[in-house]
Design an enzyme around this catalytic site. Structure first.
Site, mmCIF file in Angstrom:
data_model
loop_
_atom_site.group_PDB
_atom_site.id
_atom_site.type_symbol
_atom_site.label_atom_id
_atom_site.label_comp_id
_atom_site.label_asym_id
_atom_site.label_seq_id
_atom_site.Cartn_x
_atom_site.Cartn_y
_atom_site.Cartn_z
ATOM 1 N N ARG A 282 18.999 26.800 64.613
ATOM 2 C CA ARG A 282 17.999 26.816 63.553
ATOM 3 C C ARG A 282 17.795 25.386 63.064
ATOM 4 N NH1 ARG A 282 17.051 31.132 65.175
ATOM 5 N NH2 ARG A 282 16.736 33.108 64.035
ATOM 6 N N GLU A 311 8.690 24.797 60.695
ATOM 7 C CA GLU A 311 8.088 25.052 62.002
ATOM 8 C C GLU A 311 6.652 25.542 61.804
ATOM 9 O OE1 GLU A 311 12.193 26.356 64.331
ATOM 10 O OE2 GLU A 311 10.713 27.881 63.813
ATOM 11 N N HIS A 330 10.100 26.606 69.218
ATOM 12 C CA HIS A 330 10.950 27.784 68.994
ATOM 13 C C HIS A 330 10.582 28.904 69.979
ATOM 14 C CE1 HIS A 330 13.465 29.921 65.651
ATOM 15 N NE2 HIS A 330 13.804 30.338 66.867
#
Length: 366
Positions: A282, A311, A330
């Protein structure tokens, strides 16, 4: 006598017609019962709330799984008439952290029994609050491990061998002669340090072993001897020792208060100047300001990140302008096979709760 023959002849001709008609009527009744049964089954399906279908939500290729088991309503449609839809919703299916499980939404769902999260990470969920509502929480561990380990090694290899730079070079119409000074670093035989040796960490170690890498790991709890021997991994109780020895430092931890900011100025200063930091956990696990400074100063060689905070990063974020940084959006679990397995696991978990069965992947507040 002729009359009797006539009757027999008519019977022979008419009998099959009557039988055919009787068969058709029987089949019609059977089809009608099947349709009625199917309609009852459809009506008995629970209602589930999802984010949306499309670029910001579920891909169309997995919707057959959800529609098989649930009446589906998208968040946008739900908000248009939440008073009507709210009492029907028994399952909240969260994908890419959406719909956000905030109190303002949960208060609109008085019949909610389960929140099924897509993915293993649950740092975006207030578990104690959700539990106080009598709602079960589930996630999808295990099914994401292979795809996430694949992207971890992909980032490591791409950064080490400067694959993206190579592509950009050959795609540049102004380059006539390919220069031979695009030098990378050796992966085979190098030292891979894995921080977080859970299921994903073990899968990464397996892949590292395939490259004849020396595998080190740091974890809250030491793995069994069998686990270590399976991937040739050596335990480092002190994370500092792992940082000092590794050519590649791989972050594969869950985001918790303890792991937030786990890698900052001090930790980066312990790494080799030739080392690469790879983060597939993360974004907040890494102090990004410290990382920018380390990359600019040559404290470490490079960083390869599948996760950032936020993000996506703002377009003017300094990480995006550094030549020794590789960032993907991601996408660690983004394969069709893994996505279908995740959605199926979400459905299985939710149905287990709704049917009063044993819950395969329940997450309880600590």
């Amino acid at each position: 006598m002729q009359s009797l023959c006539y009757i027999r002849c008519v019977s022979r001709l008419w009998g099959p017609v009557q039988s055919s008609r009787l068969l058709k009527v029987t089949n019609m009744h059977r089809s009608s019962r099947q349709l009625q049964h199917k309609k009852v089954m459809e009506d008995n399906k629970p209602w589930a709330l999802i984010s949306e279908v499309g670029e910001q939500g579920y891909i169309e290729e997995v919707m057959d799984i959800l529609k098989q088991h649930f009446h589906i309503i998208c968040h946008k449609d739900f908000l248009q008439n939440s008073l009507v839809h709210g009492p029907k919703i028994q399952a909240l299916l969260i994908w890419l952290n959406l719909p956000a499980a905030e109190p303002s939404l949960l208060r609109l769902l008085p019949s909610l029994k389960v929140l099924a999260n897509g993915g293993a990470g649950i740092d975006h969920l207030d578990l104690p609050y959700i539990a106080s509502l009598g709602v079960k929480v589930t996630n999808t561990p295990g099914v994401v491990s292979d795809a996430t380990a694949d992207i971890a090694m992909g980032l490591l290899l791409a950064s080490a061998r400067r694959i993206v730079e190579g592509h950009q070079m050959v795609a540049d119409p102004n380059i006539v002669i390919i220069p031979q000074n695009l030098m990378g670093v050796e992966v085979t035989g190098s030292t891979l340090g894995i921080i977080g040796m859970g299921h994903i960490g073990c899968k990464i170690a397996q892949r590292g072993k395939g490259f004849d890498m020396k595998i080190l790991y740091h974890n809250r709890n030491r793995r069994s001897v069998d686990d270590e021997q399976a991937v040739g991994a050596s335990y480092r109780e002190n994370m500092d020792d792992l940082l000092k020895e590794s050519d590649f430092v791989m972050l594969a931890v869950n985001l918790t208060p303890e792991t937030t900011g786990l890698i900052s100025h001090r930790e980066l200063s312990l790494m080799k100047p030739t080392a690469t930091l790879v983060n597939i956990s993360r974004g907040p696990v890494v102090d990004q300001d410290a990382l920018v400074k380390a990359l600019r100063s040559g404290t470490i060689r490079a960083a390869a990140l599948d996760v950032t905070h936020p993000e996506p990063l703002p377009s003017d974020h300094p990480l995006l302008g550094l030549p020794n940084v590789l960032i993907t959006p991601h996408v660690g679990t983004n394969t069709y096979a893994t996505t279908r397995k995740m959605v199926q696991k979400m459905a299985d978990n939710a149905l287990a709760v709704l049917n009063g069965q044993s819950i395969p992947n329940e997450v309880k507040p600590k």
